[in-house]
Design a protein around this motif. Sequence first.
Motif, PDB file in Angstrom:
ATOM      1  N   CYS A 256       0.041  -6.292  -7.769  1.00  0.00           N
ATOM      2  CA  CYS A 256      -0.796  -5.378  -8.544  1.00  0.00           C
ATOM      3  C   CYS A 256      -0.019  -4.945  -9.785  1.00  0.00           C
ATOM      4  N   VAL A 257      -0.764  -4.432 -10.759  1.00  0.00           N
ATOM      5  CA  VAL A 257      -0.174  -3.954 -12.004  1.00  0.00           C
ATOM      6  C   VAL A 257      -0.327  -2.441 -12.060  1.00  0.00           C
ATOM      7  N   ALA A 258       0.764  -1.734 -12.322  1.00  0.00           N
ATOM      8  CA  ALA A 258       0.731  -0.290 -12.482  1.00  0.00           C
ATOM      9  C   ALA A 258       0.287   0.054 -13.891  1.00  0.00           C
ATOM     10  N   ILE A 259      -0.616   1.039 -13.988  1.00  0.00           N
ATOM     11  CA  ILE A 259      -1.178   1.448 -15.267  1.00  0.00           C
ATOM     12  C   ILE A 259      -0.863   2.917 -15.510  1.00  0.00           C
ATOM     13  N   ALA A 260      -0.442   3.246 -16.725  1.00  0.00           N
ATOM     14  CA  ALA A 260      -0.223   4.634 -17.137  1.00  0.00           C
ATOM     15  C   ALA A 260      -0.734   4.787 -18.563  1.00  0.00           C
TER      16      ALA A 260
ATOM     17  N   GLU B 226       0.823  -1.212   0.000  1.00  0.00           N
ATOM     18  CA  GLU B 226       0.000   0.000   0.000  1.00  0.00           C
ATOM     19  C   GLU B 226       0.857   1.262   0.000  1.00  0.00           C
ATOM     20  N   ALA B 227       1.936   1.264   0.789  1.00  0.00           N
ATOM     21  CA  ALA B 227       2.828   2.426   0.829  1.00  0.00           C
ATOM     22  C   ALA B 227       3.515   2.626  -0.523  1.00  0.00           C
ATOM     23  N   ALA B 228       3.898   1.537  -1.167  1.00  0.00           N
ATOM     24  CA  ALA B 228       4.534   1.636  -2.480  1.00  0.00           C
ATOM     25  C   ALA B 228       3.571   2.209  -3.505  1.00  0.00           C
ATOM     26  N   GLN B 229       2.317   1.778  -3.454  1.00  0.00           N
ATOM     27  CA  GLN B 229       1.321   2.319  -4.368  1.00  0.00           C
ATOM     28  C   GLN B 229       1.165   3.819  -4.187  1.00  0.00           C
ATOM     29  N   LYS B 230       1.135   4.273  -2.953  1.00  0.00           N
ATOM     30  CA  LYS B 230       0.986   5.708  -2.680  1.00  0.00           C
ATOM     31  C   LYS B 230       2.188   6.484  -3.215  1.00  0.00           C
TER      32      LYS B 230
ATOM     33  N   VAL C 272       4.460  10.075  -7.371  1.00  0.00           N
ATOM     34  CA  VAL C 272       5.663  10.456  -8.120  1.00  0.00           C
ATOM     35  C   VAL C 272       5.495  10.273  -9.625  1.00  0.00           C
ATOM     36  N   LEU C 273       4.956   9.126 -10.042  1.00  0.00           N
ATOM     37  CA  LEU C 273       4.870   8.820 -11.472  1.00  0.00           C
ATOM     38  C   LEU C 273       3.441   8.846 -12.011  1.00  0.00           C
ATOM     39  N   GLY C 274       2.476   9.114 -11.137  1.00  0.00           N
ATOM     40  CA  GLY C 274       1.095   9.226 -11.583  1.00  0.00           C
ATOM     41  C   GLY C 274       0.445   7.909 -11.947  1.00  0.00           C
ATOM     42  N   TRP C 275       0.991   6.802 -11.436  1.00  0.00           N
ATOM     43  CA  TRP C 275       0.434   5.495 -11.781  1.00  0.00           C
ATOM     44  C   TRP C 275      -0.881   5.233 -11.060  1.00  0.00           C
ATOM     45  N   ARG C 276      -1.717   4.441 -11.704  1.00  0.00           N
ATOM     46  CA  ARG C 276      -2.887   3.860 -11.067  1.00  0.00           C
ATOM     47  C   ARG C 276      -2.659   2.354 -11.007  1.00  0.00           C
ATOM     48  N   PHE C 277      -3.444   1.666 -10.232  1.00  0.00           N
ATOM     49  CA  PHE C 277      -3.166   0.246 -10.009  1.00  0.00           C
ATOM     50  C   PHE C 277      -4.428  -0.599 -10.142  1.00  0.00           C
ATOM     51  N   ARG C 278      -4.208  -1.819 -10.619  1.00  0.00           N
ATOM     52  CA  ARG C 278      -5.295  -2.809 -10.679  1.00  0.00           C
ATOM     53  C   ARG C 278      -4.759  -4.141 -10.191  1.00  0.00           C
ATOM     54  N   PRO C 279      -5.626  -5.037  -9.741  1.00  0.00           N
ATOM     55  CA  PRO C 279      -5.156  -6.345  -9.269  1.00  0.00           C
ATOM     56  C   PRO C 279      -4.464  -7.120 -10.390  1.00  0.00           C
ATOM     57  N   ALA C 280      -3.512  -7.938 -10.017  1.00  0.00           N
ATOM     58  CA  ALA C 280      -2.803  -8.793 -10.967  1.00  0.00           C
ATOM     59  C   ALA C 280      -3.356 -10.210 -10.889  1.00  0.00           C
TER      60      ALA C 280
END
Length: 260
Positions: A50-54, A26-30, A35-43
């Motif tokens: 989770c998978v980072a989406i841009a 959770e901290a990594a997602q935040k 910083v990079l504007g990523w959003r996340f979805r389950p993997a």
Amino acid sequence: MRSAHGPVTAVRGAPCWVSLMTHDLEAAQKFYSAVLGWRFRPASLGEEFCVAIAGGEPVAGIGALAQNFQVSVAWTSYFAVENADDIAGRIRERGATVAVGPLKLGPGRAALAADRDGAAFGFWEGQTMAWSVGRGNAPACLELRTRDAFAAAIFYAEVFDWASGEPGGCDVTYEHDQVIVRDGTHTVATLRGGGVEAAPDPRVRPRWHVHFPVGDVEKVAADAVAAGGTVTPVTPTEAGGSQAVVRDPDGGFFTITSPR
């Protein structure tokens, strides 16, 4: 490692994914969202991934370190292989280390290893998402910084069949004191030697660096510091852009880079 457009078969020996293994998902997602504007979805690998989406595209994976995984927090580059057991054997035969696996992970099999200089990397047996270094929102490049790029190239070529001449693999060239790896269409990795001891950050040892593309390196560097990370001074790139090495609050290193 599946996409909305269905799984694909990656070029043999080519990078097929990058993933951060961290202590606090959770901290990594935040941090990476800020910083990079990523959003996340389950993997598809389980609830601890989770998978980072841009820009609507998969960029990278983030997973929580299991207690029985004796590995450090790090961004890891994964390479596509046809037989994970065969690759593990090749690595051990050449005096390097297989730290974890190969083990079943979601729709495929994965392993973590380290080359003879200690640079960590992973390999993946199975289909992947439609993802490639230098394309879309995927990492701009993967770069191995090590003591002897030529010796490292021989090791990885023997492990992953680079420059084997067989169809469906990667080509290798030596240009301007660096080794360039191409998947047949574009550059997917670079191996550079001689710069480890001169690195501005003494914590930077031989390792695979993931370079994420950003529009404004100075702004993203400031955002990283504000979010609890540390950043090396911004430096120019050979292509006329700029870059900086970022260390996230949990210790994961990555590079931010902007085009000219």
